[in-house]
Design an enzyme around this catalytic site. Sequence first.
Site, PDB file in Angstrom:
ATOM      1  N   TYR A  18       0.825  -1.203   0.000  1.00 50.67           N
ATOM      2  CA  TYR A  18       0.000   0.000   0.000  1.00 50.67           C
ATOM      3  C   TYR A  18       0.860   1.255   0.000  1.00 50.67           C
ATOM      4  O   TYR A  18       1.994   1.261   0.496  1.00 50.67           O
ATOM      5  CB  TYR A  18      -0.909   0.028   1.232  1.00 50.67           C
ATOM      6  CG  TYR A  18      -1.925  -1.092   1.288  1.00 50.67           C
ATOM      7  CD1 TYR A  18      -2.185  -1.896   0.188  1.00 50.67           C
ATOM      8  CD2 TYR A  18      -2.630  -1.355   2.452  1.00 50.67           C
ATOM      9  CE1 TYR A  18      -3.115  -2.916   0.240  1.00 50.67           C
ATOM     10  CE2 TYR A  18      -3.568  -2.378   2.527  1.00 50.67           C
ATOM     11  CZ  TYR A  18      -3.800  -3.158   1.417  1.00 50.67           C
ATOM     12  OH  TYR A  18      -4.723  -4.165   1.474  1.00 50.67           O
ATOM     13  N   GLU A  38     -20.156  -0.992  21.985  1.00 50.17           N
ATOM     14  CA  GLU A  38     -21.050  -0.793  20.843  1.00 50.17           C
ATOM     15  C   GLU A  38     -21.740   0.561  20.838  1.00 50.17           C
ATOM     16  O   GLU A  38     -22.319   0.958  19.817  1.00 50.17           O
ATOM     17  CB  GLU A  38     -22.074  -1.933  20.785  1.00 50.17           C
ATOM     18  CG  GLU A  38     -21.403  -3.262  20.423  1.00 50.17           C
ATOM     19  CD  GLU A  38     -22.341  -4.444  20.513  1.00 50.17           C
ATOM     20  OE1 GLU A  38     -22.291  -5.314  19.619  1.00 50.17           O
ATOM     21  OE2 GLU A  38     -23.129  -4.514  21.482  1.00 50.17           O
TER      22      GLU A  38
END
Length: 405
Positions: A301, A376
């Site tokens: 990358y 969450e």
Amino acid sequence: MKAPLTGQIWQQAQELLPWLTQVRRDFHQYPELGMEEFRTQEQIIRYLEEIGIPYCKSAGTGVVGVIEGAAPGAVVALRGDMDALPIHEQNDTLYRSQVPGKMHACGHDAHMTCLLGAARILNALRGELSGVVKLFFQPAEETVGGALPMIREGVLDNPRVEAVFGLHVSADLPAGKIAVKYGQMNAASDDAHITVRGENGHGAYPHKGRDAIVIAAHVITALQTVVSRNVDPREAAVVTIGMIAGGTAPNILAQEVKLTGTIRTLDKNVRALVKERVREVAELTARSLGGSAQVEFAEGYTSLINDKELVDQVKRCGEALLGSGNVRVNDFPMMGVEDFAFFAEQVPGAFYHLGVRNEEKDCIYPVHHPRFDIDERSLAVGAAMQAYNAIAFLQERALRSQAEK
């Protein structure tokens, strides 16, 4: 952006939290590796159809959704990666991975969920939008890299994307916070494959052969000078040999040893220098000991460089949504890689971190750990931030366009 709309985005994100939690847990229970995300793709398509957002498939298992505002304007993209890791989960939760040896240990389940949450918020606010929002659900970030295939298929065109935003969960950052980084954020990567060759011989008579294992050991040691004695100390670079394979028996001199490692750099000139010196050091060290070395590089990358103007915007959006005390500015880049860099190489981009840490919930383990998990509640933060980034960008471009008339 007006304060009432900011509050509206935040309220919608909070109301979506039960749905976001359900979506994330579904992704988490059925992880798929890069370019194998077929079930994941089907689920994303199902959610987009339920929301009423048109879409198309991309790069095999990827998905691109498109939200058109009530008025014409600029084009902005939001990206979420899809793939999991070959890690066996050790958490004992109701939503733990149901696929042995595979796990969403890097938070891509959360990234997709935040993007779907942003899609719901943006679709509900289409009347407020002047422009287009593209949703990039990208496969294979952890493996072959799905960003380039999507770019080659034209996801940045028709209409042309003018900016792209992405996020990544961070277990170092408490839930409810974000972190931004100006300029260089992630390193470039190259894999080095070095084959060291000697000559077979009996281990009892080493003078009659050329021990490739001894030669390889000297090569590995010499490679440690590539960074320490060639790279400007004010720059950053890493050379790591992570794999060694060679030899056939305890009493036989090895004829061949294979070394595999990774090179991480931030600057393109340093990247070229380090690769050149790795080749020279390996070849000349092996030759000096009577052997040889063949060096091949596999380009990975590119370095992720954030756009200053867009980072400014992410920072403002975060301060408006979360409060200034919940937005951190990081001083140093990371030597890990991220293929969002390819999007940011083509158009201005901003990539930032979403805090998911919570000690009370045992959400303390780093990404790529078999016990990685998230608070969450951060899903609502990520959904709100991505939606806000898109709206703020479109509004800013609309104001700029009006001022130029």
